[in-house]
Structures are given as structure tokens and as C-alpha cells.
Write an enzyme that holds these catalytic residues in place. Structure first.
Site, mmCIF file in Angstrom:
data_model
loop_
_atom_site.group_PDB
_atom_site.id
_atom_site.type_symbol
_atom_site.label_atom_id
_atom_site.label_comp_id
_atom_site.label_asym_id
_atom_site.label_seq_id
_atom_site.Cartn_x
_atom_site.Cartn_y
_atom_site.Cartn_z
ATOM 1 N N ASP A 13 37.017 56.359 -18.570
ATOM 2 C CA ASP A 13 36.330 56.299 -19.850
ATOM 3 C C ASP A 13 34.845 56.133 -19.532
ATOM 4 O O ASP A 13 34.478 55.778 -18.407
ATOM 5 C CB ASP A 13 36.870 55.105 -20.642
ATOM 6 N N ARG A 14 33.970 56.381 -20.477
ATOM 7 C CA ARG A 14 32.539 56.242 -20.214
ATOM 8 C C ARG A 14 31.991 54.927 -20.743
ATOM 9 O O ARG A 14 31.691 54.021 -19.991
ATOM 10 C CB ARG A 14 31.760 57.429 -20.813
ATOM 11 N N ASP A 15 31.850 54.824 -22.062
ATOM 12 C CA ASP A 15 31.182 53.683 -22.689
ATOM 13 C C ASP A 15 32.032 52.418 -22.554
ATOM 14 O O ASP A 15 33.157 52.367 -23.031
ATOM 15 C CB ASP A 15 30.897 53.981 -24.163
ATOM 16 N N TYR A 27 26.319 54.417 -31.248
ATOM 17 C CA TYR A 27 26.673 55.325 -30.155
ATOM 18 C C TYR A 27 25.485 55.500 -29.226
ATOM 19 O O TYR A 27 24.340 55.319 -29.637
ATOM 20 C CB TYR A 27 27.092 56.695 -30.714
ATOM 21 N N ASN A 59 35.538 59.886 -25.834
ATOM 22 C CA ASN A 59 35.437 60.224 -27.254
ATOM 23 C C ASN A 59 33.982 60.080 -27.673
ATOM 24 O O ASN A 59 33.347 59.081 -27.351
ATOM 25 C CB ASN A 59 36.276 59.264 -28.109
ATOM 26 N N GLN A 60 33.468 61.067 -28.393
ATOM 27 C CA GLN A 60 32.093 61.020 -28.893
ATOM 28 C C GLN A 60 32.090 61.479 -30.351
ATOM 29 O O GLN A 60 31.560 62.514 -30.703
ATOM 30 C CB GLN A 60 31.170 61.882 -28.015
ATOM 31 N N ARG A 107 41.282 64.034 -28.869
ATOM 32 C CA ARG A 107 40.727 62.681 -29.003
ATOM 33 C C ARG A 107 41.715 61.631 -28.502
ATOM 34 O O ARG A 107 42.873 61.608 -28.874
ATOM 35 C CB ARG A 107 40.392 62.427 -30.472
ATOM 36 N N LYS A 108 41.206 60.713 -27.641
ATOM 37 C CA LYS A 108 42.031 59.574 -27.260
ATOM 38 C C LYS A 108 42.296 58.740 -28.510
ATOM 39 O O LYS A 108 41.385 58.585 -29.318
ATOM 40 C CB LYS A 108 41.302 58.722 -26.202
ATOM 41 N N ASP A 133 38.333 50.591 -21.138
ATOM 42 C CA ASP A 133 38.133 49.256 -21.685
ATOM 43 C C ASP A 133 38.796 49.058 -23.044
ATOM 44 O O ASP A 133 38.547 48.050 -23.696
ATOM 45 C CB ASP A 133 36.633 48.962 -21.792
#
Length: 184
Positions: A13-15, A27, A59-60, A107-108, A133
Site C-alpha cells: 500500500d502507499r499512504d 489526500y 486507492n486514489q 479498488r481495494k 495499514d
């Protein structure tokens, strides 16, 4: 716990996993807003050095807003890649879902980005782990058939994760020690 000894691909995951997460409802929309979490780049570099494929899945949803600028997302992504490269790390592939909640398969918590990556890069999801996370990340990993590692301090609960650790560096140590035990 799921068997981490045969992991060949690590989904990230990123964020909140690689970089500092924006405040709730906000965001990361500009490159200067992206700040790596301490130790994250070194952890990705350790995965690279071990020969494990690293795949970003993020997801964005903000990209589905009217007037959202995909060029800004691309600039954020380039900054992420540059910050990682500054510490000798790289992502082998990156996928993002720009869609609104409950409007797509990618989308997750859905497994769409993970299955697309496995198809496009010809690897087995059973030899993969999802690190994130949130419970959404864990659900995506379970839906895809991967092992799952939840990072404490995110918004996820431990329920259903194969392992729970403090941060990305701890997750990488767990994976690499499991792989080392295979060869011992």
C-alpha cells in the site's frame, strides 16, 4: 500464520505504509505533500536486494472528483520513485485505482489491482504478501489469496491479518527471516 517462506512478490500500500498518510478526508495531491515514513525506503531496498518483486497498489479516490488532475497524481508518483531511488530502492510496478468507492473491481478491498499485476507480470498470488495499514488492504490480500501483514498504527484491526507489526521495516524483516529459515 500464512507461510512467508515462499514469498516472491510483495504488494505495498502507499499512504500510511511507505509515506505519511494525509489527514482523514484529505489526500496527497501534490509532490511536496509526499513524505516517506522513516525507514520505508531502506525497507523497500532490502526487498529489492533480496530479489523480491515490489508492487505498489493504492486507492486514489480523489482522482474521481470533478476537476481532479491526473497529472498531479503522476507528479506525486514520480516524487515517490525519486525519494525511493535516492536510498537505492525501486518499485517494480505500480497500480492505482482512481475510481469512487464501490464503483469498480480494482479498488481495494477488491483484488483487482493484485490480480491484474499477477496476470501482467506472470507470478503466482499464492507466493505473494500484501503489506498495508488498513483492514481494506488485508481484505484485498485475502481476496487475492496472498499472505497479509498489517502495520500497527493504521486504521486496521488485527483481525484476519496473518501478522501485525509496527512498520514496513518490521514487515520486511519478518518476510526476509521467514525466507532465510527456508534455506537453513
Amino acid at each position: 500464520m500464512a507461510d512467508l517462506r515462499n514469498v516472491r512478490t510483495v504488494f505495498l500500500d502507499r499512504d500510511g505504509t511507505i509515506n505519511v498518510k494525509a489527514d482523514d478526508g484529505e489526500y496527497i495531491r501534490s509532490p511536496e505533500d509526499l513524505v516517506l515514513l522513516p525507514g520505508a525506503a531502506r525497507a523497500v531496498a532490502a526487498l529489492n536486494a533480496a530479489g523480491l518483486r515490489t508492487v505498489l497498489v493504492t486507492n486514489q479516490r480523489w482522482l474521481s472528483d470533478p476537476g481532479a488532475d491526473a497529472v498531479r497524481f503522476d507528479a506525486v508518483q514520480r516524487r515517490l520513485e525519486r525519494l525511493l531511488a535516492d536510498e537505492g530502492a525501486r518499485l517494480d510496478a505500480a497500480y492505482h485505482c482512481p475510481h469512487a468507492t464501490a464503483s469498480c473491481e480494482c479498488r481495494k478491498p477488491g483484488a483487482g489491482m493484485l490480480t491484474q499485476a499477477a496476470r501482467e507480470h506472470a507470478f503466482e498470488l499464492a507466493e505473494s504478501v500484501m503489506i498495508g495499514d488498513s483492514e481494506t488492504d488485508m481484505e484485498a490480500g485475502r481476496a487475492a489469496g496472498t499472505a497479509t501483514v498489517l502495520l500497527r498504527g493504521g486504521d486496521g484491526e488485527a483481525a484476519g491479518a496473518d501478522a501485525v507489526v509496527d512498520d514496513l521495516a518490521a514487515a520486511v524483516r519478518l518476510i526476509l527471516s521467514a525466507k532465510d529459515s527456508r534455506s537453513a
